[in-house]
Design an enzyme around this catalytic site. Structure first.
Site, PDB file in Angstrom:
ATOM      1  N   HIS A  82       0.826  -0.996  -0.289  1.00  0.00           N
ATOM      2  CA  HIS A  82       0.005   0.061  -0.268  1.00  0.00           C
ATOM      3  C   HIS A  82       0.730   1.404  -0.060  1.00  0.00           C
ATOM      4  O   HIS A  82       2.018   1.635   0.402  1.00  0.00           O
ATOM      5  CB  HIS A  82      -1.385  -0.343   1.173  1.00  0.00           C
ATOM      6  CG  HIS A  82      -0.458  -0.316   2.528  1.00  0.00           C
ATOM      7  ND1 HIS A  82       0.132   1.095   2.962  1.00  0.00           N
ATOM      8  CD2 HIS A  82      -0.230  -0.818   3.732  1.00  0.00           C
ATOM      9  CE1 HIS A  82       0.708   1.076   3.968  1.00  0.00           C
ATOM     10  NE2 HIS A  82       1.212  -0.349   4.704  1.00  0.00           N
ATOM     11  N   ASP A  84      -0.768   4.355   0.961  1.00  0.00           N
ATOM     12  CA  ASP A  84      -0.874   5.128   1.707  1.00  0.00           C
ATOM     13  C   ASP A  84      -0.861   4.795   3.216  1.00  0.00           C
ATOM     14  O   ASP A  84       0.036   4.174   2.881  1.00  0.00           O
ATOM     15  CB  ASP A  84      -2.593   4.854   1.737  1.00  0.00           C
ATOM     16  CG  ASP A  84      -3.218   3.873   2.536  1.00  0.00           C
ATOM     17  OD1 ASP A  84      -2.630   2.462   2.073  1.00  0.00           O
ATOM     18  OD2 ASP A  84      -4.209   3.429   3.406  1.00  0.00           O
ATOM     19  N   GLU A 149      -5.419   0.771   2.701  1.00  0.00           N
ATOM     20  CA  GLU A 149      -4.927   0.069   3.779  1.00  0.00           C
ATOM     21  C   GLU A 149      -5.122   0.824   5.085  1.00  0.00           C
ATOM     22  O   GLU A 149      -5.074  -0.455   6.065  1.00  0.00           O
ATOM     23  CB  GLU A 149      -3.748  -0.829   3.549  1.00  0.00           C
ATOM     24  CG  GLU A 149      -3.331  -1.619   4.231  1.00  0.00           C
ATOM     25  CD  GLU A 149      -2.940  -1.864   5.049  1.00  0.00           C
ATOM     26  OE1 GLU A 149      -2.642  -2.713   6.581  1.00  0.00           O
ATOM     27  OE2 GLU A 149      -2.310  -0.273   5.841  1.00  0.00           O
ATOM     28  N   GLU A 150      -4.318   1.245   5.722  1.00  0.00           N
ATOM     29  CA  GLU A 150      -4.558   2.217   6.692  1.00  0.00           C
ATOM     30  C   GLU A 150      -5.841   2.958   7.333  1.00  0.00           C
ATOM     31  O   GLU A 150      -5.962   3.064   8.656  1.00  0.00           O
ATOM     32  CB  GLU A 150      -3.397   3.389   6.786  1.00  0.00           C
ATOM     33  CG  GLU A 150      -2.523   3.086   6.340  1.00  0.00           C
ATOM     34  CD  GLU A 150      -1.279   2.754   7.344  1.00  0.00           C
ATOM     35  OE1 GLU A 150      -2.521   1.655   8.458  1.00  0.00           O
ATOM     36  OE2 GLU A 150      -0.523   1.947   7.386  1.00  0.00           O
TER      37      GLU A 150
END
Length: 390
Positions: A82, A84, A149-150
């Site tokens: 990811h 992010d 993802e976060e």
């Protein structure tokens, strides 16, 4: 090395450090992309990947994602990650610009340095080095990269995997580049993760004066009784690959500022990190049964963010383990602990393992990775590709 110094190919094999700095300089705090996905897409296209941009969601919640593939044959190995990152917090507390990609004394600073732009950069560099050795690979190499993802993770890896399944792009094995090493490179490969369940229990009562309890119904007493039953005994003693499951009460709220009033309502929240001896549905049913016994009128809201999963050690995991040992001199431990990751979604489609950088500074002020660790991870990923792509 001072910030701004240019590394030659010997100092930066495959360009891992350079790409990591470029990605860090994209302020991709969830849900903003900061041009990270498009920057990565350009790099991958330059290597020869066929890149498909897969934005999902609507309006401000629209999430950028990327699937890229090189080759059409088998074996098909995928790398997932990811772009992010979490917010920087108080930027004034950072000793280096969170999005500057600065290098000082052999350390690369910036949000996402270890979680996980550095891991993405190392894999891309490894692909470059691998192709430089073999030319055209016999099988296929792909990347599944999300910008969500976060955050809630609803329009990220889950949606990309659905698209991959629809288009015949599911790999035989997936390597997730999360920072798995607690303190030093080569310590740990994750071959599974525990499941995670969150519950909110609201117990209604009847408000009244503490001097006249017979005229009231104290919800706190009911709540304490049900929590006592839920927590009195361990859920299990662990399994072959997992530690014991853990139920933790995370909140207990009444909102009562008076000392002489029985409250009208009491609420609790809890989390269960569970191993492969349980399913989210089974645990949810157990919670509801216990609650009904003590507080029949209670409201119970339960969400399961992921089931437990395990990839039994096989050829790809052993290839990764051998590569880690060849580069670091350590035999990494196969582990299933820690929190959740997008591997929980990937495990529904194929075998998956996780290995990346040292995670000690992730989500912290002055997040960083050493240049030496980036070089080692690049070498590990390169060795892994050489072992599995045949």
């Amino acid at each position: 090395m001072a910030d701004g110094a240019v590394m030659d190919a010997d100092q930066d094999p495959g360009g891992a450090v350079s790409l990591a700095r470029d990605l860090i300089r994209c302020p991709s705090v969830t849900p903003d992309d900061g041009c990270a996905i498009s920057a990565l897409a350009g790099v991958l296209e330059g290597i020869g990947f066929s890149v498909t941009l897969l934005p999902f969601g609507e309006g401000a919640a629209r999430t950028p994602n990327l699937f890229a593939r090189l080759g059409t044959g088998q074996p098909h190995v995928c790398f997932a990650g990811h772009t992010d990152v979490v917010p920087v917090g108080n930027a004034a507390q950072w000793s280096h610009d969170p999005f500057g990609g600065e290098i000082h004394d052999g350390i690369l600073f910036g949000r996402g340095a270890c979680d996980m732009k550095g891991g993405i950069a190392a894999f891309v560099a490894a692909v470059r080095l691998y192709l430089g050795k073999v030319g055209t690979p016999q099988g296929s190499i792909s990347l599944l990269i999300t910008g969500d993802e976060e955050g809630p993770a609803t329009n990220g890896t889950v949606r990309v995997l659905e698209w991959m399944a629809e288009h015949g792009q599911i790999p035989g094995f997936c390597l997730v580049g999360e920072p798995t090493n607690p303190a030093g490179m080569g310590e740990m490969i994750k071959i599974g993760r525990r499941g995670s369940l969150n519950a909110r229990i609201v117990v209604p009562g009847t408000q009244g004066h503490v001097a006249y309890p017979h005229r009231a119904d104290n919800p706190v007493h009911r709540l304490l009784a049900l929590l006592g039953e839920l927590t009195v005994a361990p859920l299990d003693g662990g399994s072959d690959w997992f530690d014991a499951s853990s139920l933790q009460v995370t909140s207990l709220d009444v909102g009562n500022t008076a000392t002489n009033v029985i409250p009208a309502q009491a609420e609790t929240r809890l989390n269960i990190r569970f191993n492969d001896l349980h399913t989210g549905a089974d645990l949810a049913g157990w919670i509801r049964t216990v609650v009904a016994r003590h507080a029949p009128r209670a409201r119970v809201d339960i969400s399961v963010s992921g089931e437990s999963f395990l990839t039994e050690p096989g050829a790809p995991v052993e290839a990764l383990r051998a590569s880690v040992r060849a580069v670091t001199g350590q035999v990494p431990r196969l582990d299933t602990g820690g929190g959740t990751s997008d591997a929980r979604f990937i495990a529904r489609y194929c075998d998956v393992a996780e290995f990346g950088l040292v995670g000690a500074s992730m989500h912290k002020t002055d997040e960083h990775v050493t240049v030496a660790d980036l070089r080692q991870l690049t070498a590990i990923y390169t060795g892994f590709l050489e072992k599995v792509m045949h």
